[in-house]
Design an enzyme around this catalytic site. Structure first.
Site, mmCIF file in Angstrom:
data_model
loop_
_atom_site.group_PDB
_atom_site.id
_atom_site.type_symbol
_atom_site.label_atom_id
_atom_site.label_comp_id
_atom_site.label_asym_id
_atom_site.label_seq_id
_atom_site.Cartn_x
_atom_site.Cartn_y
_atom_site.Cartn_z
ATOM 1 N N ASP A 67 0.775 -1.095 -0.096
ATOM 2 C CA ASP A 67 -0.080 0.045 -0.070
ATOM 3 C C ASP A 67 0.720 1.348 -0.075
ATOM 4 O O ASP A 67 2.209 1.228 0.326
ATOM 5 C CB ASP A 67 -1.152 0.043 1.162
ATOM 6 C CG ASP A 67 -0.192 -0.359 2.562
ATOM 7 O OD1 ASP A 67 0.887 -0.292 2.474
ATOM 8 O OD2 ASP A 67 -0.965 -0.800 3.301
ATOM 9 N N HIS A 137 -7.332 -4.634 10.456
ATOM 10 C CA HIS A 137 -7.395 -4.330 9.057
ATOM 11 C C HIS A 137 -6.131 -4.697 8.597
ATOM 12 O O HIS A 137 -4.957 -5.023 9.265
ATOM 13 C CB HIS A 137 -7.436 -2.899 8.706
ATOM 14 C CG HIS A 137 -6.254 -1.759 8.871
ATOM 15 N ND1 HIS A 137 -6.195 -0.815 9.912
ATOM 16 C CD2 HIS A 137 -4.921 -1.858 8.454
ATOM 17 C CE1 HIS A 137 -5.356 -0.219 10.114
ATOM 18 N NE2 HIS A 137 -4.594 -0.739 9.244
ATOM 19 N N GLU A 142 -9.898 -1.811 5.011
ATOM 20 C CA GLU A 142 -10.374 -1.463 6.563
ATOM 21 C C GLU A 142 -11.697 -2.155 6.629
ATOM 22 O O GLU A 142 -12.194 -2.742 5.976
ATOM 23 C CB GLU A 142 -11.076 0.012 6.287
ATOM 24 C CG GLU A 142 -9.642 1.072 6.113
ATOM 25 C CD GLU A 142 -9.113 1.554 7.444
ATOM 26 O OE1 GLU A 142 -8.897 0.607 8.266
ATOM 27 O OE2 GLU A 142 -8.590 2.595 7.535
HETATM 28 C C1 GLP Z 1 -1.042 0.510 8.381
HETATM 29 C C2 GLP Z 1 -0.516 -0.526 7.070
HETATM 30 C C3 GLP Z 1 -0.512 -1.918 7.483
HETATM 31 C C4 GLP Z 1 -0.019 -2.172 8.859
HETATM 32 C C5 GLP Z 1 -0.651 -1.352 9.870
HETATM 33 C C6 GLP Z 1 -0.028 -1.832 11.249
HETATM 34 O O1 GLP Z 1 -2.233 0.866 8.352
HETATM 35 N N1 GLP Z 1 -1.498 0.077 6.004
HETATM 36 O O2 GLP Z 1 -0.204 -2.606 6.326
HETATM 37 O O3 GLP Z 1 -0.092 -3.530 9.000
HETATM 38 O O4 GLP Z 1 -0.491 -0.008 9.609
HETATM 39 O O5 GLP Z 1 0.991 -0.871 11.412
HETATM 40 P P1 GLP Z 1 2.006 -1.072 12.756
HETATM 41 O O6 GLP Z 1 2.892 -2.384 12.472
HETATM 42 O O7 GLP Z 1 2.898 0.061 12.726
HETATM 43 O O8 GLP Z 1 1.105 -1.548 14.083
#
Ligand code: GLP
Length: 240
Positions: A67, A137, A142
């Site tokens: 993404d 998510h 979402e």
């Molecule tokens: C974002 C990304 C996801 C990721 C999520 C969790 O929303 N789009 O791909 O898994 O955050 O992030 P973190 O690892 O910082 O908790």
């Protein structure tokens, strides 16, 4: 779904790196699906070390990221392209032209994601690394009334913007839209490696593993994939 619990983040990250190392050594021209966020940082650091100290060769690999934020280019410190360049691509001998991240600056984001869908079809992933959001998510798929099937432009929930604001100077700077791989392409990966750490993810992990398969918890769809390995730390796993 198989689950392995480690006593802390570092051990979880080292275990994840071992699995990626095995994948790369067995198939140097593998296609890897990669994720951003705080979770995979330890994994990427260890991959950098394996390159520098143990001759792990990234030169034939192809990577496809999940993404990107709409409106952010490679030079913006909040963009996922910037994150990947800093955390991994500049640390190893990967061919930059073989690293794919959706283009946040595309004139037509919808068209960009239709092209990304075709790219994902063309480059089936051997292994997909995933993290999970607090609300369950994956990528930027979402929670909703139905699963976001295809690569798409996502309207981010307020909770997601709030969770990701730590990568920006303020909440207002976090883009409200993002480009995201959809569930179909995530499930198309041969193997999925999901990383989950910290107490803030306890509920999301529990819902993903033990709850019903529902678009309200997008990660729950992973229960239907034949080869998912979840690596987590004790803090995240405490309600399993
Ligand atoms: C974002 C990304 C996801 C990721 C999520 C969790 O929303 N789009 O791909 O898994 O955050 O992030 P973190 O690892 O910082 O908790």
């Amino acid at each position: 779904m198989k689950i392995q619990i480690y006593d802390n983040y570092e051990h979880m990250s080292l275990a994840a790196a071992k699995l990626l190392e095995a994948q790369i050594r067995l198939k140097p021209n593998a296609v890897l699906g990669l994720a951003t966020g705080s979770t995979p940082i330890g994994l990427y650091q260890e991959l950098g070390r394996l390159y520098r100290e143990e001759n792990l060769d990234f030169s034939e690999l192809t990577t496809i990221n999940l993404d990107e934020y709409v409106g952010l280019g490679p030079d913006h410190p909040g963009s996922y392209r910037y994150f990947m360049d800093q955390q991994l691509f500049s640390q190893v001998n990967i061919d930059y032209d073989s690293t794919y991240v959706p283009n946040g600056l595309a004139d037509d984001p919808e068209e960009e994601m239709a092209d990304y869908e075709a790219l994902c079809d063309y480059l089936p992933r051997d292994l997909q690394v995933l993290g999970i959001g607090h609300d369950g998510h994956i990528a930027f798929c979402e929670p909703d009334d139905s699963f976001a099937t295809y690569c798409h432009v996502a309207e981010l929930l307020d909770s997601t913007i709030a969770a990701n604001k730590r990568f920006f100077r303020s909440k207002e700077e976090v883009p409200a839209r993002a480009l995201s791989m959809g569930i179909k392409q995530i499930l198309n990966a041969k193997k999925i490696l999901m990383l989950v750490n910290g107490e803030a993810k306890t509920a999301a992990l529990k819902a993903m593993v033990t709850g019903p398969v529902t678009p309200k918890v997008p990660a729950s769809i992973l229960q239907l994939h034949p080869d998912v390995l979840v690596l987590c730390d004790e803090a995240a796993a405490k309600e399993l």
